[in-house]
Design a protein around this motif. Structure first.
Motif, PDB file in Angstrom:
ATOM      1  N   ALA A 321       1.307  -1.354  -0.040  1.00 10.65           N
ATOM      2  CA  ALA A 321       0.028   0.110  -0.347  1.00 10.65           C
ATOM      3  C   ALA A 321       1.121   1.027  -0.635  1.00 10.65           C
ATOM      4  O   ALA A 321       0.812   2.310  -0.498  1.00 10.65           O
ATOM      5  CB  ALA A 321      -1.027   0.173   1.418  1.00 10.65           C
ATOM      6  N   ILE A 354      -5.020  -0.480  -9.603  1.00  8.32           N
ATOM      7  CA  ILE A 354      -4.723  -1.907 -10.361  1.00  8.32           C
ATOM      8  C   ILE A 354      -6.064  -2.739 -11.670  1.00  8.32           C
ATOM      9  O   ILE A 354      -7.395  -1.841 -11.112  1.00  8.32           O
ATOM     10  CB  ILE A 354      -4.441  -3.203  -9.577  1.00  8.32           C
ATOM     11  N   GLN A 367       4.416 -12.762  -9.631  1.00 13.56           N
ATOM     12  CA  GLN A 367       3.226 -11.830 -11.033  1.00 13.56           C
ATOM     13  C   GLN A 367       3.612 -10.597 -10.594  1.00 13.56           C
ATOM     14  O   GLN A 367       3.330 -10.159  -9.662  1.00 13.56           O
ATOM     15  CB  GLN A 367       1.717 -12.008 -11.117  1.00 13.56           C
ATOM     16  N   ARG A 368       4.312  -9.895 -11.469  1.00 18.21           N
ATOM     17  CA  ARG A 368       4.491  -8.471 -11.004  1.00 18.21           C
ATOM     18  C   ARG A 368       3.646  -7.437 -12.269  1.00 18.21           C
ATOM     19  O   ARG A 368       4.041  -8.265 -13.415  1.00 18.21           O
ATOM     20  CB  ARG A 368       6.010  -7.882 -10.259  1.00 18.21           C
ATOM     21  N   LEU A 382       2.174 -11.498  -2.205  1.00 20.34           N
ATOM     22  CA  LEU A 382       0.338 -11.146  -2.400  1.00 20.34           C
ATOM     23  C   LEU A 382       0.201 -12.702  -2.352  1.00 20.34           C
ATOM     24  O   LEU A 382      -0.637 -13.142  -1.667  1.00 20.34           O
ATOM     25  CB  LEU A 382      -0.591 -10.889  -3.176  1.00 20.34           C
ATOM     26  N   ALA A 383       1.314 -13.404  -3.313  1.00 19.12           N
ATOM     27  CA  ALA A 383       0.598 -15.287  -3.119  1.00 19.12           C
ATOM     28  C   ALA A 383       1.127 -15.987  -2.174  1.00 19.12           C
ATOM     29  O   ALA A 383       0.276 -16.797  -1.009  1.00 19.12           O
ATOM     30  CB  ALA A 383       2.542 -15.744  -4.402  1.00 19.12           C
ATOM     31  N   PHE A 408      -8.026  -4.299  -0.183  1.00 19.16           N
ATOM     32  CA  PHE A 408      -7.293  -5.541   0.210  1.00 19.16           C
ATOM     33  C   PHE A 408      -8.382  -5.450   0.762  1.00 19.16           C
ATOM     34  O   PHE A 408      -8.297  -5.560   2.135  1.00 19.16           O
ATOM     35  CB  PHE A 408      -5.966  -5.718   0.138  1.00 19.16           C
TER      36      PHE A 408
HETATM   37  P1  ADP Z   1       5.998  -7.161  -5.182  1.00 15.63           P
HETATM   38  O1  ADP Z   1       5.101  -6.189  -4.175  1.00 15.63           O
HETATM   39  O2  ADP Z   1       6.817  -7.995  -4.494  1.00 15.63           O
HETATM   40  O3  ADP Z   1       5.780  -6.922  -6.005  1.00 15.63           O
HETATM   41  P2  ADP Z   1       3.402  -8.771  -4.824  1.00 15.63           P
HETATM   42  O4  ADP Z   1       3.254 -10.185  -4.733  1.00 15.63           O
HETATM   43  O5  ADP Z   1       3.364  -8.320  -3.035  1.00 15.63           O
HETATM   44  O6  ADP Z   1       4.782  -8.171  -4.698  1.00 15.63           O
HETATM   45  O7  ADP Z   1       2.191  -7.616  -5.816  1.00 15.63           O
HETATM   46  C1  ADP Z   1       2.654  -8.686  -6.491  1.00 15.63           C
HETATM   47  C2  ADP Z   1       1.883  -7.146  -7.756  1.00 15.63           C
HETATM   48  O8  ADP Z   1       0.652  -6.422  -7.381  1.00 15.63           O
HETATM   49  C3  ADP Z   1       3.025  -6.094  -7.804  1.00 15.63           C
HETATM   50  O9  ADP Z   1       4.358  -5.702  -7.997  1.00 15.63           O
HETATM   51  C4  ADP Z   1       1.986  -4.993  -7.881  1.00 15.63           C
HETATM   52  O10 ADP Z   1       1.846  -4.808  -9.357  1.00 15.63           O
HETATM   53  C5  ADP Z   1       0.335  -4.848  -7.865  1.00 15.63           C
HETATM   54  N1  ADP Z   1       0.230  -4.068  -6.009  1.00 15.63           N
HETATM   55  C6  ADP Z   1       0.014  -5.325  -5.013  1.00 15.63           C
HETATM   56  N2  ADP Z   1      -0.271  -3.995  -4.215  1.00 15.63           N
HETATM   57  C7  ADP Z   1      -0.503  -3.460  -5.176  1.00 15.63           C
HETATM   58  C8  ADP Z   1      -0.753  -1.609  -4.340  1.00 15.63           C
HETATM   59  N3  ADP Z   1      -1.829  -1.807  -2.969  1.00 15.63           N
HETATM   60  N4  ADP Z   1      -1.185  -1.111  -5.098  1.00 15.63           N
HETATM   61  C9  ADP Z   1      -1.106  -1.098  -6.800  1.00 15.63           C
HETATM   62  N5  ADP Z   1      -1.015  -2.869  -7.083  1.00 15.63           N
HETATM   63  C10 ADP Z   1       0.065  -3.553  -6.649  1.00 15.63           C
END
Ligand code: ADP
Length: 429
Positions: A321, A354, A367-368, A382-383, A408
């Motif tokens: 966040a 997103i 997945q990014r 997130l996974a 979330f």
């Molecule tokens: P990381 O943070 O290491 O990239 P995550 O699994 O936590 O990996 O998140 C995966 C992807 O989801 C992030 O790379 C980002 O693109 C998207 N994402 C996650 N949380 C947010 C958020 N709060 N706002 C916008 N995009 C997000």
């Protein structure tokens, strides 16, 4: 008195006695018609009296009906009963009802007859209809009163259909139980093979780390000790090699953590989400201060969770966040609401948001949506959060407005009854 007169008197007496007898028979309902001698010969008078509608009703109803005497002899039966017995009506009347009882039901039938004659009684048994067919029925008998004719009025309800439905239901329940047992067996099998896979991933990640450590150590030594004797290009190559190896190390570390969610997870126990959340904020203090983020929350409940894993969920969602921020300083707000016997937690930000088509993909490992240069990370946060939440029987999802922020949500089982006062009572913000 002359002989003629005496004879006339005698004849009149006989006629009076006959009339009184006929009246008695009519009163007791034993006659449907009477035969009267008149000047024109014999005449039949059908009794269309108060009981006529009842007779029509009895003939037309779906139940079998019978009138029995004290010994169980059938004085009257309707067509429906004759059909149940598979016997023409004229062969039913005058017979004992017991005749259609199979030998194993006779004593039950006699006992029912005794009780019914004393007032009223019901019994369920099988009739042996003509042709050997067994018909499950309910006999419901009521006596109109001692000394009355008939001695017993009986309603016979055919139970074949309800019995068939019961049997169908029983078979369906049995099939359902079998399917459930099979499902449980498959779930256990799946859990076992998942645990095996996790174990394998854990061992593999652990073993991979050994040679990687050596690569990292020597690369660092090269940077530290030989930087001066290398030209710019060699130094750049070395820097990239080191960054790649460090990233690989973090990914392996993430995989290890991911695989340990199930094999190392502790059984869920009551955990104060408020305390765990405070710990996550303390762990992220540097990031919060550096980014100028404001983190607010409402009172959080006690849930059933592995505290360490809940901490990781909060850390990942909070750091995302803050990390995926927009032009404004990050503002994060956290709250929880009760739903059924669970709590729904929400982590809301004012970040980049997103796109709808990406909202499922980002929960998969690695997945990014952005490059590491833009936003650092390995794509496992997130996974990991999803794996932890699902291990607790919960669900994780998000709502988002691209360019304006995301929320979330995740659910966790309540410790005890989830009540509204806790979370809704202080909607401060
Ligand atoms: P990381 O943070 O290491 O990239 P995550 O699994 O936590 O990996 O998140 C995966 C992807 O989801 C992030 O790379 C980002 O693109 C998207 N994402 C996650 N949380 C947010 C958020 N709060 N706002 C916008 N995009 C997000």
């Amino acid at each position: 008195m002359s002989d003629a007169l005496r004879q006339e008197l005698e004849r009149l007496r006989e006629r009076l006695a006959a009339a009184e007898q006929a009246l008695q028979v009519i009163r007791e309902g034993e006659a449907d018609a009477i035969l009267a001698e008149g000047r024109g010969g014999c005449r039949v008078f059908t009794l269309v009296g108060a009981d006529h509608p009842y007779r029509v009703f009895l003939e037309q109803m779906q139940e079998g009906a019978a009138a029995l005497d004290r010994r169980g002899t059938i004085l009257y039966a309707n067509q429906r009963l004759a059909a149940m017995l598979g016997t023409p009506l004229e062969k039913v009347i005058g017979r004992d009802l017991e005749q259609w009882m199979p030998s194993d039901a006779r004593s039950t039938f006699r006992e029912w007859l005794r009780r019914a004659l004393r007032g009223g009684a019901r019994v369920e048994l099988d009739l042996a209809a003509a042709g050997g067919r067994r018909v499950p029925v309910c006999l419901s008998g009521r006596s109109p009163g001692a000394g009355m004719t008939p001695a017993l009025c009986v309603v016979v309800t055919d139970l074949s259909e309800p019995r068939q439905r019961e049997e169908q239901l029983r078979r369906q329940t049995e099939l359902l139980a079998q399917a459930r047992a099979e499902l449980e067996r498959q779930a256990a099998e799946l859990a076992r093979s998942n645990a095996e896979l996790d174990q394998f991933a854990s061992v593999l990640a652990h073993d991979l780390r050994e040679p990687l450590r050596a690569v990292l150590n020597y690369a660092r030594l090269l940077v530290e000790r030989y930087a001066g004797s290398l030209d710019d290009r060699a130094q750049r190559y070395l820097g990239r090699m080191l960054a790649g190896a460090e990233r690989l190390d973090r990914m392996i570390e993430g995989l290890l953590e991911f695989s340990r969610v199930t094999i190392r997870g502790r059984p869920p126990a009551p955990a104060e989400a408020e305390t765990v959340f405070a710990q996550a904020c303390a762990d992220l203090r540097e990031l919060i201060e550096r980014s100028g983020a404001t983190v607010t929350h409402e009172p959080l409940p006690t849930v059933l969770a592995d505290e360490t894993q809940l901490l990781r969920v909060f850390e990942n969602l909070l750091s995302n966040a803050i990390k995926f921020r927009g032009p404004e300083p990050p503002r994060v707000h956290v709250w929880a609401e009760p739903r059924d016997r669970q709590w729904v937690f929400a982590v809301q930000d004012n970040g980049i948001g997103i796109e709808p088509e990406e909202r499922e993909r980002i929960f998969a490992p690695f997945q990014r949506l952005h490059s590491g240069a833009q936003y650092p990370g390995e794509g496992l946060g997130l996974a990991l959060a999803r794996r932890i939440v699902e291990r607790h029987g919960g669900r994780i999802w998000l709502e988002s407005q691209p360019g304006r922020g995301s929320t979330f949500y995740f659910t966790l089982p309540a410790a005890g009854k989830a009540t509204c006062e806790r979370a809704c009572g202080a909607r401060a913000g």
